[in-house]
Design a protein around this motif. Structure first.
Motif: not given
Length: 186
Positions: A114-138
């Protein structure tokens, strides 16, 4: 000699080792966590001394993170882990790396998202899992905070001679190995 006897002998030798008295109210010293533990075995007194130092450092870092950056140590830890892994981490992997539950991590990740510091994406191979990545702002925010964090830590250790810091680091590595070995015996 049986394994239990070795453990008992080691435990007995620790309990009879002497340590210098604990300073409580002297100028420039911190009160011990349990200053009345002078009669405790050496291993317990050592643990209390480590606990006092660790808790003091953590309390100071938490306060400064809140006061100077309006953030928390857990948020800082999440960003630190993600900053080291530009490709991101799976939520479960991040949870294990930080030694927190998935539920706690999910709440932290949502706050940082919500602060724009990371993004969360569903794992395309396992829709129950999330990939978390830091943003440029983060990453920018984290590195600004980390720079100050490094200064705070350095100032807390500034009163130690460099060779003493290196010795303590080596001794703590020995303790870490002892802890790992004791977990295997448990």
């Amino acid at each position: 000699m049986p394994h239990a006897a070795c453990q008992n002998r080691r435990r007995d030798s620790l309990s009879t080792q002497s340590m210098e008295p604990i300073l409580v109210d002297s100028p420039g010293t911190l009160a011990e966590k349990h200053e009345d533990a002078v009669s405790e075995p050496a291993a317990v007194r050592l643990w209390l001394r480590l606990l006092t130092c660790s808790m003091t450092i953590e309390k100071r870092v938490r306060r400064r993170l809140a006061e100077e950056f309006d953030t928390t140590l857990p948020r800082f830890d999440v960003l630190a882990a993600l900053d080291r892994r530009s490709e991101g981490m799976m939520m479960g992997e991040l949870s294990q790396a930080l030694l927190v539950t998935n539920a706690n991590l999910t709440a932290l990740a949502r706050q940082l998202q919500s602060l724009g510091y990371l993004e969360m994406h569903r794992d395309p191979n396992d829709r129950r899992s999330w990939l978390v990545q830091i943003t440029d702002s983060g990453r920018t925010h984290f590195r600004e905070v980390a720079t100050e964090h490094h200064h705070w830590i350095a100032s807390m250790f500034a009163g130690m001679k460099a060779d003493h810091s290196q010795q303590l680091y080596a001794l703590l590595a020995e303790l870490k190995e002892s802890l790992a070995a004791s977990a295997e015996r448990s």
